[in-house]
Enzyme design. Structure first.
Site, PDB file in Angstrom:
ATOM      1  N   ASP A   1      -2.748  -7.675  -4.550  1.00 55.60           N
ATOM      2  CA  ASP A   1      -2.816  -6.238  -4.818  1.00 55.60           C
ATOM      3  C   ASP A   1      -3.804  -5.632  -3.824  1.00 55.60           C
ATOM      4  OD1 ASP A   1      -1.063  -6.446  -6.901  1.00 55.60           O
ATOM      5  OD2 ASP A   1      -2.555  -6.176  -8.484  1.00 55.60           O
TER       6      ASP A   1
ATOM      7  N   ALA B   1      -9.535 -12.793 -15.088  1.00 59.11           N
ATOM      8  CA  ALA B   1     -10.963 -12.718 -15.402  1.00 59.11           C
ATOM      9  C   ALA B   1     -11.228 -12.269 -16.833  1.00 59.11           C
ATOM     10  CB  ALA B   1     -11.659 -11.770 -14.413  1.00 59.11           C
TER      11      ALA B   1
ATOM     12  N   TYR C   1      -6.678   5.283 -11.740  1.00 52.65           N
ATOM     13  CA  TYR C   1      -5.319   5.325 -12.223  1.00 52.65           C
ATOM     14  C   TYR C   1      -4.844   6.746 -12.530  1.00 52.65           C
ATOM     15  CZ  TYR C   1      -5.576   0.243 -12.807  1.00 52.65           C
ATOM     16  OH  TYR C   1      -5.708  -1.105 -12.609  1.00 52.65           O
TER      17      TYR C   1
ATOM     18  N   ALA D   1       0.866  -1.181   0.000  1.00 53.22           N
ATOM     19  CA  ALA D   1       0.000   0.000   0.000  1.00 53.22           C
ATOM     20  C   ALA D   1       0.903   1.231   0.000  1.00 53.22           C
ATOM     21  CB  ALA D   1      -0.925   0.000   1.217  1.00 53.22           C
TER      22      ALA D   1
ATOM     23  N   GLY E   1       1.941   5.112  -1.102  1.00 56.27           N
ATOM     24  CA  GLY E   1       1.386   6.424  -1.465  1.00 56.27           C
ATOM     25  C   GLY E   1      -0.127   6.485  -1.289  1.00 56.27           C
TER      26      GLY E   1
ATOM     27  N   GLU F   1       3.747  -9.149 -13.863  1.00 55.08           N
ATOM     28  CA  GLU F   1       2.769 -10.133 -14.332  1.00 55.08           C
ATOM     29  C   GLU F   1       3.284 -10.923 -15.535  1.00 55.08           C
ATOM     30  OE1 GLU F   1      -1.669  -9.568 -14.119  1.00 55.08           O
ATOM     31  OE2 GLU F   1      -1.364  -9.247 -16.280  1.00 55.08           O
TER      32      GLU F   1
END
Length: 413
Positions: free
Chosen positions: A274, A297, A408, A184, A186, A364
């Site tokens: 995440d 997904a 984002y 976690a 910022g 990833e």
């Protein structure tokens, strides 16, 4: 009241320009009448995308390969009619390009469900041959609508294939302890961490001892959350990076180092998450295994050619093909299994850095390379990390973890 009328003719017109013109006319008309005219877009997409893109997969819907829209749509709205023909040119819709792209994405996600998943290669009613007696007891054939095991004999965990009580009793007897790591950094701490922890207390391994390891650059702002018995929280300060990509990639080294120095002495298993997610259903001990990957997904019903592997031959994460596309939002396993994963990914990242390269999807991409070379012992279905952006799917019977709303533009600046 709206009435949708369409007629199809058996024509084969594999022209992208024609398809774009048809699609533009659909959106031109839907914008003049109602913006949620999804049926029109979806009907186009099943012919154009599934037919022209998926090749010969043997699906019933591939008969649509020679079908394209060749008529007008008549929309009746309180007596007022609009005829929407395929004669609308792309230049008439240039101002709508963003809108069209949005609909295109939504339509493709909707009709991904038409792709047939692979099937468990075992004979009907055959059980897995596994050293793990719990995995050997899974009812793989209770879910014939999805793939319930891999070609290398690992289970894919779906609702209906397992008895939660059996797994919980086994791990309680074994005195299993689980570590959960989450970064976690910022603004992510302020926006997501509290809800993540509160929901984890409700749904994550609730029958087992769990310690949350929170890696953050601002430990003084970690929220206080009431924890159940046998649940603990430890906060580890890390240095903030200039770019979110660096945070994502450097977590692999941080986790590997912390496993070596601490976690291996206290926990048998570890899951890495995440932070921008929320638990909404049981995420229990059935998910534990030697190495555990998660089906993404957005890709679990896609063709392998559509997987977003890193295609750069210069990258250590380079892949031509693979088994599945795994989501790095969740991975786990025994402490040794996760240590192997994170060390492999970090080494690949550093090799790329020496060449001034970054893999397409950062850690990833390297995680997918690892699971291609070293098959996971257990695979989690998309139930374990679902996105509501995709919408309803018949095969997703429960939601266990949901993507939180992404900001984002704010968080990655």
């Amino acid at each position: 009241m709206y009435i949708y009328v369409c007629v199809f003719s058996r024509l084969y017109i594999p022209s992208v320009r024609f398809g774009a013109n048809v699609l533009s006319s659909v959106f031109f008309c839907s914008e003049k009448t109602r913006p949620d005219l999804q049926y029109v877009a979806y009907t186009f997409w099943i012919h154009y995308y599934v037919g022209l893109e998926s090749g010969t997969e043997g699906s019933f819907f591939l008969s649509c390969v020679k079908l394209v829209l060749s008529c007008s749509y008549i929309i009746v709205n309180d007596g007022a009619s609009f005829e929407c023909s395929t004669h609308v040119k792309m230049r008439d819709c240039s101002a709508r390009s963003k809108f069209v792209r949005s609909w295109l994405k939504q339509a493709s996600r909707f009709f991904q469900e038409l792709y047939a998943m692979g099937k468990c290669p075992l004979n009907y009613n055959e059980k897995l041959k596994s050293q793990n007696e719990l995995d050997s007891s899974l009812d793989l054939w209770s879910r014939v609508d999805v793939q319930t095991c891999t070609k290398w004999g690992a289970p894919i965990m779906w609702e209906g294939t397992f008895d939660p009580g059996d797994f919980d009793r086994h791990h309680i007897q074994k005195r299993t302890s689980v570590a959960l790591t989450v970064f976690a950094i910022g603004r992510y701490l302020e926006v997501y961490l509290k809800e993540f922890l509160k929901s984890a207390e409700q749904y994550f391994m609730v029958e087992l001892p769990v310690t949350y390891y929170i890696f953050t650059d601002i430990p003084e702002f970690v929220p206080k959350v009431k924890l159940m018995k046998q649940r603990h929280m430890k906060v580890i300060q890390v240095k903030k990076q200039k770019r979110w990509q660096d945070i994502s990639m450097l977590r692999m080294k941080t986790i590997a180092d912390f496993i070596e120095s601490h976690i291996q002495h206290w926990h048998q298993y570890i899951f890495c998450f995440d932070v921008d997610q929320v638990f909404v259903g049981r995420f229990g001990s059935e998910a534990l295994g030697e190495t555990v990957g998660l089906l993404h997904a957005f890709y679990y019903r896609s063709h392998v050619k559509d997987y977003t592997y890193d295609r750069n031959p210069e990258s250590a994460a380079y892949m031509v093909t693979g088994d599945f596309y795994y989501h790095a939002a969740i991975f786990g396993g025994t402490w040794q299994g996760v240590k192997n994963i994170t060390e492999f990914c970090h080494q690949g990242i550093m090799k790329d850095k020496e060449k001034n390269i970054e893999a397409l999807w950062h850690d990833e991409s390297h995680l997918n390379k690892y699971f291609w070379l070293h098959k996971p012992s257990k695979v989690l279905s998309p139930e374990y990390c679902w996105s509501t952006i995709i919408g309803f799917r018949f095969d997703i019977r429960v939601h266990r973890l949901l993507w939180a709303t992404k900001f984002y533009d704010i968080l990655r600046t």
